[in-house]
Design a protein around this motif. Structure first.
Motif, short mmCIF file in Angstrom:
data_model
loop_
_atom_site.label_atom_id
_atom_site.label_comp_id
_atom_site.label_asym_id
_atom_site.label_seq_id
_atom_site.Cartn_x
_atom_site.Cartn_y
_atom_site.Cartn_z
N VAL A 1 0.90 -1.29 0.07
CA VAL A 1 -0.07 0.07 -0.09
C VAL A 1 0.86 1.42 -0.14
CG1 VAL A 1 -1.68 1.50 1.28
CG2 VAL A 1 -2.03 -1.31 1.06
N ALA A 2 1.96 1.21 0.88
CA ALA A 2 2.68 2.50 0.93
C ALA A 2 3.54 2.62 -0.43
CB ALA A 2 3.76 2.37 2.03
N SER A 3 3.77 1.55 -1.01
CA SER A 3 4.58 1.47 -2.22
C SER A 3 3.74 2.11 -3.24
CB SER A 3 5.35 0.53 -2.73
OG SER A 3 6.41 0.52 -1.59
N ASN A 4 2.58 1.65 -3.65
CA ASN A 4 1.61 1.83 -4.57
C ASN A 4 0.40 2.72 -4.63
OD1 ASN A 4 3.14 -0.37 -6.16
ND2 ASN A 4 2.19 -1.83 -4.75
N TYR A 5 0.44 3.47 -3.51
CA TYR A 5 -0.87 4.37 -3.33
C TYR A 5 -0.18 5.80 -2.89
CZ TYR A 5 -5.13 6.58 -2.99
OH TYR A 5 -6.22 7.42 -3.39
N PRO A 6 0.03 6.77 -3.72
CA PRO A 6 0.67 7.96 -3.12
C PRO A 6 -0.04 8.57 -2.12
CG PRO A 6 -0.29 8.48 -5.32
CD PRO A 6 -0.63 6.86 -5.05
N ALA A 7 0.72 8.96 -0.90
CA ALA A 7 -0.03 9.42 0.08
C ALA A 7 1.31 9.48 1.10
CB ALA A 7 -1.05 8.72 0.84
N ARG A 8 1.27 10.10 2.30
CA ARG A 8 2.04 10.31 3.26
C ARG A 8 1.64 9.34 4.34
NH1 ARG A 8 2.11 15.40 4.40
NH2 ARG A 8 4.00 15.78 2.73
N TRP A 9 2.18 8.08 4.46
CA TRP A 9 1.46 6.81 5.04
C TRP A 9 2.44 6.99 6.46
CZ3 TRP A 9 -2.69 4.70 3.97
CH2 TRP A 9 -3.05 4.56 2.37
N SER A 10 1.50 6.93 7.44
CA SER A 10 2.28 6.65 9.03
C SER A 10 2.05 5.29 9.17
CB SER A 10 1.43 7.50 9.96
OG SER A 10 1.48 8.74 9.86
N ARG A 11 3.23 4.47 9.43
CA ARG A 11 3.34 2.95 9.72
C ARG A 11 3.46 2.73 11.12
NH1 ARG A 11 7.21 0.37 5.19
NH2 ARG A 11 6.65 1.90 3.41
N ILE A 12 2.39 2.11 11.64
CA ILE A 12 2.32 1.93 13.15
C ILE A 12 2.38 0.35 13.39
CG2 ILE A 12 0.74 2.66 15.30
CD1 ILE A 12 1.73 4.97 13.46
N LEU A 13 3.03 0.11 14.40
CA LEU A 13 2.92 -1.44 14.79
C LEU A 13 2.40 -1.64 16.19
CD1 LEU A 13 3.87 -4.37 14.77
CD2 LEU A 13 6.16 -3.61 15.71
N LEU A 14 1.04 -2.21 16.15
CA LEU A 14 0.53 -2.33 17.51
C LEU A 14 0.84 -3.85 17.74
CD1 LEU A 14 -3.15 -0.89 17.13
CD2 LEU A 14 -0.96 0.29 17.94
N TRP A 15 1.12 -4.04 19.15
CA TRP A 15 1.60 -5.18 19.34
C TRP A 15 0.95 -5.77 20.94
CZ3 TRP A 15 3.61 -8.83 16.57
CH2 TRP A 15 3.83 -9.95 17.09
N ILE B 1 -0.52 8.33 17.80
CA ILE B 1 -0.60 8.31 16.36
C ILE B 1 -1.04 9.60 15.83
CG2 ILE B 1 -1.90 7.06 14.64
CD1 ILE B 1 -2.19 4.72 16.35
N ASP B 2 -2.00 10.25 16.46
CA ASP B 2 -2.66 11.60 16.36
C ASP B 2 -1.29 12.55 15.85
OD1 ASP B 2 -4.70 13.73 15.60
OD2 ASP B 2 -4.11 14.25 17.48
N HIS B 3 -0.56 12.62 17.26
CA HIS B 3 0.60 13.78 17.16
C HIS B 3 1.52 13.18 15.94
CE1 HIS B 3 3.79 16.03 18.77
NE2 HIS B 3 4.43 15.21 18.70
N LEU B 4 1.77 11.99 15.74
CA LEU B 4 2.59 11.63 14.57
C LEU B 4 2.06 12.25 13.43
CD1 LEU B 4 5.04 10.09 13.48
CD2 LEU B 4 3.58 7.98 13.35
N VAL B 5 0.85 11.95 13.16
CA VAL B 5 0.36 12.20 11.69
C VAL B 5 0.31 13.71 11.58
CG1 VAL B 5 -1.80 12.32 10.54
CG2 VAL B 5 -1.38 10.24 11.68
N ARG B 6 0.07 14.61 12.55
CA ARG B 6 -0.21 16.11 12.47
C ARG B 6 1.14 16.87 12.44
NH1 ARG B 6 -4.92 18.04 13.98
NH2 ARG B 6 -6.42 16.58 15.01
N THR B 7 2.25 16.05 13.03
CA THR B 7 3.69 16.37 12.85
C THR B 7 4.18 16.08 11.62
OG1 THR B 7 4.70 14.68 14.09
CG2 THR B 7 4.03 16.74 15.27
N SER B 8 3.59 15.39 11.08
CA SER B 8 4.37 14.67 9.57
C SER B 8 3.74 15.33 8.52
CB SER B 8 4.11 13.26 9.34
OG SER B 8 2.69 12.89 9.47
N ALA B 9 2.56 16.13 8.70
CA ALA B 9 1.60 17.06 7.78
C ALA B 9 2.42 17.79 6.88
CB ALA B 9 0.35 17.50 8.33
#
Length: 183
Positions: free
Chosen positions: A103-117, A175-183
């Motif tokens: 998805v990250a490679s084939n759809y142009p967007a700023r993707w935040s990759r999150i690992l939930l464990w 996650i919200d903080h990450l998304v907002r700071t990467s905008a």
């Protein structure tokens, strides 16, 4: 540029719960409803047919396809286009590193990759607690996720959240903080 969130993790790691918390923080966060071809649970999916799947594949619109639990789950370009056209930030739930990368490679967007464990034992407890009728299959999927991470140690994550020690609300805020700071 459009933004999106890729949530990766084993079954019962909290993808649905964290997604609900994100949506409560900001209505721009919307769960991406994957196309599902098969039977069983329909909640949270756009149900499709084999003919629809064939058509998407023929047009190159399948970004990622996963076959599990006797069903086919699809991340499709038209589905993502529809969510992003209104400025929403889709949240995709993925259980395979290959899906995150595709998805990250084939759809142009700023993707935040999150690992939930969470641990295997926690997956078992949460699955039984929510009434899953296929806990054994989910534990097999947990094992596959653990192996997947071992084989893809070079996978890059913007954030890793252990949902056994971090509340869903705290995870959503991170996650919200990450998304907002990467905008």
């Amino acid at each position: 540029m459009n933004q999106g969130i890729l949530l990766y993790g084993p079954p019962a790691a909290g993808k649905d719960t964290v997604t609900d918390e994100l949506a409560a923080l900001d209505p721009r966060y919307v769960p991406f409803t994957r196309l599902k071809v098969g039977s069983g649970n329909t909640k949270g999916y756009r149900m499709g047919t084999l003919e629809q799947l064939d058509e998407l594949e023929a047009h190159g619109d399948v970004l990622y396809r996963n076959d599990r639990y006797g069903n086919t789950y699809v991340v499709d370009r038209p589905g993502l286009d529809a969510v992003m056209k209104d400025g929403c930030v889709p949240i995709l739930h993925l259980g395979q590193v290959a899906g995150v990368e595709a998805v990250a490679s084939n759809y142009p967007a700023r993707w935040s990759r999150i690992l939930l464990w969470c641990s295997r034992d926690t997956t078992a407890l949460r699955s039984k607690g929510r009434g899953d009728g296929d806990t054994d299959a989910r534990l097999i999927a947990w094992d596959a996720t653990d192996l997947d991470l071992t084989h893809h140690q070079s996978a890059s994550w913007h954030l890793r959240v252990d949902t056994e020690v971090c509340s869903p609300a705290d995870a959503a805020r991170q996650i919200d903080h990450l998304v907002r700071t990467s905008a």
